[in-house]
Every structure is written in C-alpha cells, then in structure tokens.
Scaffold this motif. Sequence first.
Motif, PDB file in Angstrom:
ATOM      1  N   ASP A 174      35.185 -20.093  60.584  1.00 12.31           N
ATOM      2  CA  ASP A 174      35.333 -21.342  61.590  1.00 12.31           C
ATOM      3  C   ASP A 174      35.992 -21.081  62.862  1.00 12.31           C
ATOM      4  O   ASP A 174      37.405 -20.708  62.838  1.00 12.31           O
ATOM      5  CB  ASP A 174      36.064 -22.320  60.783  1.00 12.31           C
ATOM      6  N   PRO A 175      35.234 -20.799  63.960  1.00 14.98           N
ATOM      7  CA  PRO A 175      35.885 -20.783  65.241  1.00 14.98           C
ATOM      8  C   PRO A 175      37.258 -21.520  65.591  1.00 14.98           C
ATOM      9  O   PRO A 175      38.208 -21.087  66.029  1.00 14.98           O
ATOM     10  CB  PRO A 175      35.019 -20.960  66.416  1.00 14.98           C
ATOM     11  N   VAL A 176      37.044 -23.039  65.302  1.00 14.02           N
ATOM     12  CA  VAL A 176      38.263 -23.586  65.501  1.00 14.02           C
ATOM     13  C   VAL A 176      39.403 -23.373  64.770  1.00 14.02           C
ATOM     14  O   VAL A 176      40.484 -23.304  65.195  1.00 14.02           O
ATOM     15  CB  VAL A 176      37.806 -25.144  65.348  1.00 14.02           C
ATOM     16  N   ALA A 177      39.138 -23.195  63.692  1.00 13.39           N
ATOM     17  CA  ALA A 177      40.249 -22.970  62.521  1.00 13.39           C
ATOM     18  C   ALA A 177      40.939 -21.286  62.779  1.00 13.39           C
ATOM     19  O   ALA A 177      42.272 -21.292  62.621  1.00 13.39           O
ATOM     20  CB  ALA A 177      39.961 -22.825  61.232  1.00 13.39           C
ATOM     21  N   TYR A 178      40.090 -20.387  63.261  1.00  8.87           N
ATOM     22  CA  TYR A 178      40.766 -19.000  63.291  1.00  8.87           C
ATOM     23  C   TYR A 178      40.954 -18.716  64.777  1.00  8.87           C
ATOM     24  O   TYR A 178      41.872 -17.566  64.650  1.00  8.87           O
ATOM     25  CB  TYR A 178      39.568 -17.987  62.650  1.00  8.87           C
ATOM     26  N   ALA A 179      40.302 -19.090  65.769  1.00  9.34           N
ATOM     27  CA  ALA A 179      40.661 -18.525  67.228  1.00  9.34           C
ATOM     28  C   ALA A 179      42.026 -18.337  67.590  1.00  9.34           C
ATOM     29  O   ALA A 179      42.472 -17.295  68.082  1.00  9.34           O
ATOM     30  CB  ALA A 179      39.910 -19.246  68.191  1.00  9.34           C
ATOM     31  N   ASP A 180      42.904 -19.200  67.069  1.00  7.07           N
ATOM     32  CA  ASP A 180      44.296 -19.283  67.658  1.00  7.07           C
ATOM     33  C   ASP A 180      45.241 -18.580  66.560  1.00  7.07           C
ATOM     34  O   ASP A 180      46.156 -18.414  66.835  1.00  7.07           O
ATOM     35  CB  ASP A 180      44.687 -20.503  68.125  1.00  7.07           C
ATOM     36  N   LYS A 181      44.719 -18.177  65.197  1.00  2.77           N
ATOM     37  CA  LYS A 181      45.620 -17.565  64.407  1.00  2.77           C
ATOM     38  C   LYS A 181      45.925 -16.128  65.131  1.00  2.77           C
ATOM     39  O   LYS A 181      45.412 -15.436  65.789  1.00  2.77           O
ATOM     40  CB  LYS A 181      44.917 -17.318  63.143  1.00  2.77           C
ATOM     41  N   ARG A 182      47.237 -15.657  64.301  1.00  5.65           N
ATOM     42  CA  ARG A 182      47.566 -14.309  64.609  1.00  5.65           C
ATOM     43  C   ARG A 182      47.225 -13.249  63.234  1.00  5.65           C
ATOM     44  O   ARG A 182      47.089 -14.062  62.376  1.00  5.65           O
ATOM     45  CB  ARG A 182      49.188 -14.395  64.563  1.00  5.65           C
ATOM     46  N   PRO A 183      47.073 -12.124  63.643  1.00  6.08           N
ATOM     47  CA  PRO A 183      46.621 -11.355  62.432  1.00  6.08           C
ATOM     48  C   PRO A 183      47.470 -11.314  61.094  1.00  6.08           C
ATOM     49  O   PRO A 183      46.990 -11.446  60.143  1.00  6.08           O
ATOM     50  CB  PRO A 183      46.913  -9.813  63.049  1.00  6.08           C
ATOM     51  N   ALA A 184      48.750 -11.618  61.231  1.00  4.95           N
ATOM     52  CA  ALA A 184      49.707 -11.831  60.162  1.00  4.95           C
ATOM     53  C   ALA A 184      49.353 -12.889  59.473  1.00  4.95           C
ATOM     54  O   ALA A 184      49.594 -13.035  58.106  1.00  4.95           O
ATOM     55  CB  ALA A 184      51.132 -11.890  60.488  1.00  4.95           C
TER      56      ALA A 184
END
Lengths: 312, 238
Positions: free
Chosen positions: A124-134
């Motif tokens: 989901d672009p909204v949920a994932y775009a701002d996450k960091r790899p960790a």
Amino acid sequence: MIELRNVTKRYDTTVAVDDVTLTVPDGELTILLGPSGCGKTTLLRTINRMVELDAGEVLIDGQSVRSTPPEVLRRHIGYAIQSVGLFPHMTVRRNIGTVPRLLGWETARIEARVTELLSLVGLDPVAYADKRPAELSGGEAQRIGVARALAADPPVLLMDEPFGALDPINRERLQREFASLHSRLGKTVVFVTHDIEEAVLLGDRIVLMREGRIVQTGSPEELWRGPEHQFVRDFFGDEFGLRILSRHRIADLKPGAAPQGASARVHLDTNLRDALAIMVTESVERVSILDGERVVGGLSFCDIVTQVRESL
Amino acid sequence: MTTYIPGIRRNPFGVGLLTAVLALWVLYTPGVEAVLRFIFPGETRLVYDRSPLTRFIGEHLALVAVGGIIAIVLGTIGGLIVVSPIGRPFRDIVLRIANFGQSVPSVAIMALAVPSLGYGSRPVLLALVIYSILPVMVNVVAGVESVPRSVVEAGRGMGMTRTERLIQLEMPLAMPVIMTGIRTMLVILVSAATLGAVVGAGGLGVPIMSGIGSFNNAVVAYGAVPAILLALIIDQAL
Ligand SMILES: Nc1ncnc2c1ncn2[C@@H]1O[C@H](COP(=O)(O)OP(=O)(O)O)[C@@H](O)[C@H]1O
Ligand SMILES: [Mg+2]
C-alpha cells in the motif's frame, strides 16, 4: 538481447569465469544456476560492468557495454541483490526513487512512479512510502528492493539471489509474485540462484554452471529430458521430475475421459505436482477435471507421466 | 535488516538550563561573588577583577571555534583520503601519526611553537588542532568503514558515482559516528584551551592561572566553572 562472448575473469589464481559464451534472449527470465563459488555473481556483474573483463566482450542489443560509461550503463539496468542493500537512512519513497533521481526526473514524476511501483509489488503506497527500511519485514524489504530495481523501467534486470535471505514461506510467495510480475512486464531478466527449486519454478531458461564454465543451457524441461552430463543429473537430483511437474497446470495437458461415478477432482489451473499429490492422498489412479463447477474430462497417473515426458 | 541508529543524544532541556546558569555566571558578578563567598568563606578576593569574564569567555569560545573548525575540516579531509582507494595504503600510518600527535602534551607543542609563531593565539591554535585532529579523523574512518558493504554495492550497482555514494550514502550513514568524534574533540578543546593563558592568548585560563598563582581557589573556580559549563553544553547540544 544480451550476448556474452568468450568472457573470462580471473582473480589472482582463481578463474572465476572461464571463457563463457552465452546469449540471453529478450523478455525471458534466464537463470544462472550452480553451486556456490561457480562464478554466477561474477558473470552477472560483467553485464553492468561491476566486474571488468580480462577477456571477451559483453554486448547489449549489439552494442558493447564498454562503449557506455559504467554509471550511465548501470542507470539503465535494474539491479537487485540478496542483502537488499536498501539505504537505511532513506524512506522507502527515496529508496525507490534513487535511479530516477540520478537520471534527473522531476519530483512529481518520481512520486507518481513510486506510488505505481509500490502497488505493483503489492504494498500500500500510503502506508509504506514514508517507512524506513528498519521498519520493514524481510519480505517487504525484498519487495522494495525489486521495486527499486524497476524504478526507471529498465529493459534489463539483474538479480543476485534476491530472495535468498527469506524464510521458505515468504520466499515461495515472492517467487510466485515475481513470476507473474515478469510475465506481465516482459523484462529481460538475468537471475542468479543456487536454489534448484527456485530455478525450475522461475526460469524460462537455465544456465547451469560449474567452476566458471557453462555445463548446459536450456529450458528446465530440456535439461530434465536431455541432460548432457552426469553433473546435470546429479545436480538436479531425483526430484527434478517432480519440480518440472509443478511448472505446469492441468490445462497444459490433453484431457482424457472423465472417470465414472464419484471421484477426486482437480481444477484446470491446479499444477501437476499438486494433482499427483491429490491422487496419492485419495489413493486413486484417475481424477476428474473441473472447469469451474463443470466436469470437462479426466486424467490418469499414466496420462500425466507420459504427456509430461513427451509433449511439454 | 540493518538498523539505523541516529546515535545523537541531544538534550535541549539540559542545554537550556546549563546555558542559563552560564549566562548568569558570566553576566551577574554580584551573584557569583555570593556563591563563591559561601563556598570559600576565607578568601578576601573572590573574582578576577582586572577584566570582565565576558572577555575571557569570548576569547575562549573563539579559540575553541577556530581550532575546532580547522580540526573538523582537516580531520574530515584526512579521514576521507585514507578511506579512499588512493589513500587506503596510508590508512594505518596516518592514523598512527595522528595518534602520536594526540599523545604529545599540548603544553609541549605550544612551548615548541612559540619561538617560530610568537606569543598569542597562533601557537595555541596549532596545539589545539594537532591535539584534536585525531578524534575527528578516527571517527570519520570508523564511520565510513561501518557503512554496510551491501548498501554501497547497491548504490554502485544502481549507477551512483563515487562522489554520489560518498555524499548520499557513506557520509550520512557515518554521521552519528563522526558526530561522536566531533563532540569528544570539542569537549577536549574546551579544557585544552585554558592553556592559552600560558602563552598570552587569553581565555578562561587567565583567571584560573591567576588563581593558581596566588593560591586562591575562589578565583580558580571563577574561571573553571564556566569552562566546565561550556564543555557540558557542547556535549549535550551536539
Ligand atoms: N572480488 C573477488 N576477489 C577475489 N576472488 C573473488 C572475488 N569475487 C569472486 N571471487 C572468487 O571467484 C569465484 C566465483 O565467485 P562468485 O562469482 O561470487 O561465485 P557464486 O556467485 O557462483 O557463488 C569464487 O572462487 C570466489 O572466491
Ligand atoms: Mg553469488
């Protein structure tokens, strides 16, 4: 089309790749398979010049890779590796946008592409775009790795054991998703693995290597039906036939007559390995084939075995 | 998954509090005298009164800032050179020399530098820089070398040039470690800069030396407390 001609790479005393000649057809998924240390990674990396040759040449669409500066060349070839190599200090968005940024795309275009790619790899672009790899699981990180490699829509994708670090369940899920992604996108993919199951499941063609040389090249079926060396037989082992079965569906076979009365059932899109498993589990020698709810025929154990040998 | 640790333990509240105390100490001399009188009831002279404390702290900050900036620039350049392919053969020898530089007492460096550089801030700055390059350089090297190889390789495979990898990947990922080095270095500098008084460069060392010379602990404390506060502020602000 990628052509490798008499490619050789030495490190001190080891000859990592020894006079390899290989053609990778457009749009196919070609697997470089072989035991650890046989030169798969080295061979793969000659294509984007991460490894420079000692002898021979590499051509992409007839043009030597040496005619393009390495950085420019690499920005037009997708690259994904096992350890993912996501940039830990960047968000998923920036990670995926890496090559487009290097190519100088406008921000809005990069943003649109990131959204598109996240959806493409099932996140989901909204949920994932701002996450960091960790903050990602191994499977999610690997999907982002694939999305990042696809970012600038390169015609060629190089992948080095991209699913190697995943647990078996996630690995199989990603392999299946990747297979369907590949059939939709039609990229030319060169894919390194030492995992036989992965190679047979994904490969349009398998290039089996040993000690820096190619032993045999062909579709999994060709290697299975006509191994040219004892090494091919030994490497794939006794389960090779079963693995070949899992590449094909009931629909790929010519159906016979449906069995009389009540019987075990399989669907047209059941793979042959699962169909066999159903026969064993149900202790039947013949099953009915369903298309939706309708019985469209039947198949026996013998039908499967002979048709697979002769016509696939 | 590699975890990214920002590694910075900034403490805005502590910094604010310490800065307020420092400002009071520097600007409100009657208050300082009251405190010192309470702690050192026997002393007749409580503060250094030939020049205001603002001047000394100004000189002190200038020494630390100039020395620190030079050390950061030289240490970073040096560190980046020895982790580059060209400089790698010299990595060990350069780090050893820098280590040697730090082991020479700064007073000795100043004493040796005065004949050629004269009195004033230049010999102090030389000593401070020689003294503080090591922590910066060592941490630049450690930071860059701690960046996961897979990250740099992925960058290379996607077509980043060496400079792009350095600026976009290696430096930001090394930054927490580099900042630790800079913090350590600045704290060392704040205390080392008190030696500036010996060769006439001023700074908070002046009241401290004067207090030591006249066996007056109140005057020593008058100059030492702001130096300590300064070190604590720098440590928590970065
Ligand atoms: N950078 C290198 N320096 C020295 N030897 C290397 C280097 N890269 C690979 N090799 C050697 O070349 C051979 C092939 O390595 P590689 O291509 O990584 O194999 P694979 O990917 O099939 O496991 C191995 O013997 C390996 O030790
Ligand atoms: Mg490998």
